[in-house]
Design a protein around this motif. Structure first.
Motif, PDB file in Angstrom:
ATOM      1  N   GLY A 143      -4.840   2.654  -5.013  1.00  0.00           N
ATOM      2  CA  GLY A 143      -3.479   3.109  -4.708  1.00  0.00           C
ATOM      3  C   GLY A 143      -2.947   4.152  -5.674  1.00  0.00           C
TER       4      GLY A 143
ATOM      5  N   ASP B 131      -4.212   0.670   0.611  1.00  0.00           N
ATOM      6  CA  ASP B 131      -5.103  -0.258   1.314  1.00  0.00           C
ATOM      7  C   ASP B 131      -5.133   0.058   2.813  1.00  0.00           C
TER       8      ASP B 131
ATOM      9  N   ASN C 272      -1.290   9.362  -7.134  1.00  0.00           N
ATOM     10  CA  ASN C 272      -0.473  10.011  -8.176  1.00  0.00           C
ATOM     11  C   ASN C 272      -0.949  11.450  -8.425  1.00  0.00           C
TER      12      ASN C 272
ATOM     13  N   SER D  63       6.545   8.240 -10.067  1.00  0.00           N
ATOM     14  CA  SER D  63       5.878   9.550 -10.051  1.00  0.00           C
ATOM     15  C   SER D  63       6.763  10.612  -9.405  1.00  0.00           C
TER      16      SER D  63
ATOM     17  N   ASP E 152       4.510  -0.567 -11.622  1.00  0.00           N
ATOM     18  CA  ASP E 152       5.461  -1.370 -10.838  1.00  0.00           C
ATOM     19  C   ASP E 152       6.418  -2.142 -11.730  1.00  0.00           C
TER      20      ASP E 152
ATOM     21  N   GLY F 114      -3.028  -1.708  -7.892  1.00  0.00           N
ATOM     22  CA  GLY F 114      -2.057  -2.676  -8.408  1.00  0.00           C
ATOM     23  C   GLY F 114      -2.747  -3.845  -9.093  1.00  0.00           C
TER      24      GLY F 114
END
Ligand code: KG4
Ligand code: ZN
Length: 391
Positions: free
Chosen positions: A321, A355, A325, A219, A202, A172
């Motif tokens: 993060g 995380d 995907n 996704s 996001d 992110g």
């Protein structure tokens, strides 16, 4: 050695106790207090609220991990009368070291984790390791889900990182390509010049009315659409460098939604065309998501492939993060396999792509091997700490 890993750089208070030896990392206990439900009301992470929530969660999460970890660890037979937990329970043992994220991230969260680690290091007289969050994501690939549903440890094959290693870190807050020549030693090859890819996922998800964090939601929808429906830009894909830019893609998505209409077929695919404004020819929300996701995948795969060709790494690591995907995982794996068939391609288990304290403990282990400890008196947080600049 047993390492307690503490992570609080964004919206997860995550703690893990691991047993680490060369190329073998067993997670004895782990716990994450997620703040997603709190932040999603605001459409993103609010730093002040994050800090407050970390402060509330940090000690109970540490206590739970310690008591769980030492109960589960059969090797620890002799209970210490130390450390005594706030709850009155006694944890059966203390770790050999504490690894804590000191940056990059939100200062409001980082200070809470570092302060807790500092206090425990002083009280328990246990050495402290200052860990870079991105170095943690790199080492997340060495973690395997080793505890089965009934709580027993399961034996699994060990993995190792051979150098030089090309590290693609997409989260992110970051999108970067690093070349690692040793554990924790990085050269920066390229990075985003504006938004991170996760941030772009996001923000575009928010435009579609999807809740934070929108990456997983886009996704999921993207699995059902057609990637050729909307032609989104592939920013910087042709430029002869390893940098990225995603702000323009986000704006292109915004303008597309302003100037076009999505099909109402998402609402009810069985409706006949023509009624209630149903337009069969308009792209569906799933088509939009697939086209958008494909644009990000194309840019990331192209730049990573170019870096792989140029630097011929022995290992390629995809962490952060966004490494959850599936489309990006599969496309990268297939392309890199063509370029470097003999190199290892390592991605974290989905659980460890987000995380977590365990990855901080593993990164900390390699720092401990180099005697890179920091005194509780000297440890500082650095919200802008770049992995390739040693702290
Ligand atoms: O590494 P991380 O847990 O936190 C940061 O350090 O930023 O990454 C979170 C980011 C969010 O932007 C989230 O939307 C994105 O990872 N993400 C995904 C997926 N799962 C998580 N993005 C795209 N596809 C996914 N499946
Ligand atoms: Zn992260």
């Amino acid at each position: 050695m047993k390492i307690l890993g503490i992570e609080s750089s964004c919206d997860d208070t995550s703690v893990a106790l691991i047993e680490a030896s060369e190329n073998n990392f067993v997670v004895l206990a782990e716990k994450t207090a997620s703040q997603i439900d709190i932040h999603k009301k605001y459409g993103g992470v609010v730093p002040e609220i994050a800090g407050r929530e970390h402060a509330i969660a940090i000690m109970p999460v540490i206590e739970e991990v310690l008591s769980l970890g030492y109960t589960r660890d059969a090797m620890q037979k002799k209970p210490f009368d130390f450390p005594r937990l706030r709850s009155g329970q006694v944890a059966h043992g203390k770790p050999d070291a504490i690894a804590v994220t000191a940056g990059p991230g939100l200062i409001t969260g980082l200070v809470i984790g570092v302060e807790a680690a500092k206090n425990l290091s002083y009280l328990w007289e246990v050495p402290l390791i200052r860990v870079n969050h991105m170095d943690g994501h790199v080492h997340s690939v060495l973690l395997k889900n080793q505890i089965n549903k009934s709580g027993a440890n399961i034996k699994i094959e060990n993995q190792s990182i051979e150098f030089p290693a090309l590290c693609l870190l997409v989260s992110g807050g970051h999108t970067e390509l690093l070349l690692a020549t040793d554990h924790g030693v990085y050269e920066k090859l390229g990075a985003t010049r504006d938004d991170a890819a996760g941030e772009c996922f996001d923000k575009v998800a928010k435009l579609l009315g999807l809740e934070y964090p929108g990456g997983p939601k886009i996704s999921a929808l993207a699995k059902k659409g057609n990637a050729n429906t909307i032609s989104f830009p592939r920013p910087m894909i042709k430029e002869n460098n390893l940098d990225f830019s995603f702000a323009g893609l986000k704006t292109a998505a915004l303008y597309w939604l302003r100037d076009n209409e999505l099909s109402a077929l998402d609402v009810n695919p069985d409706l006949p065309a023509g009624i209630f404004g149903v337009q069969h020819n308009n792209p569906t929300r799933a088509d939009f998501c697939t086209s958008f996701e494909q644009a990000i995948v194309d840019v990331i795969v192209e730049k990573t492939s170019r870096a792989a060709e140029k630097y011929q790494p022995t290992t390629i690591i995809f962490g952060g993060g966004v490494s959850a995907n599936e489309k990006m995982r599969a496309t990268l794996r297939a392309e890199l396999q063509k370029i470097l068939p003999n190199s290892k391609f390592l991605i974290p288990e989905k659980k460890y792509s987000m995380d977590n304290g365990a990855m901080i403990a593993v990164a900390g282990y390699f720092q401990a091997q180099k005697n890179n400890f920091t005194s509780w008196r000297d440890i500082v947080v650095d919200p802008n700490w770049e992995a390739y600049i040693s702290g």
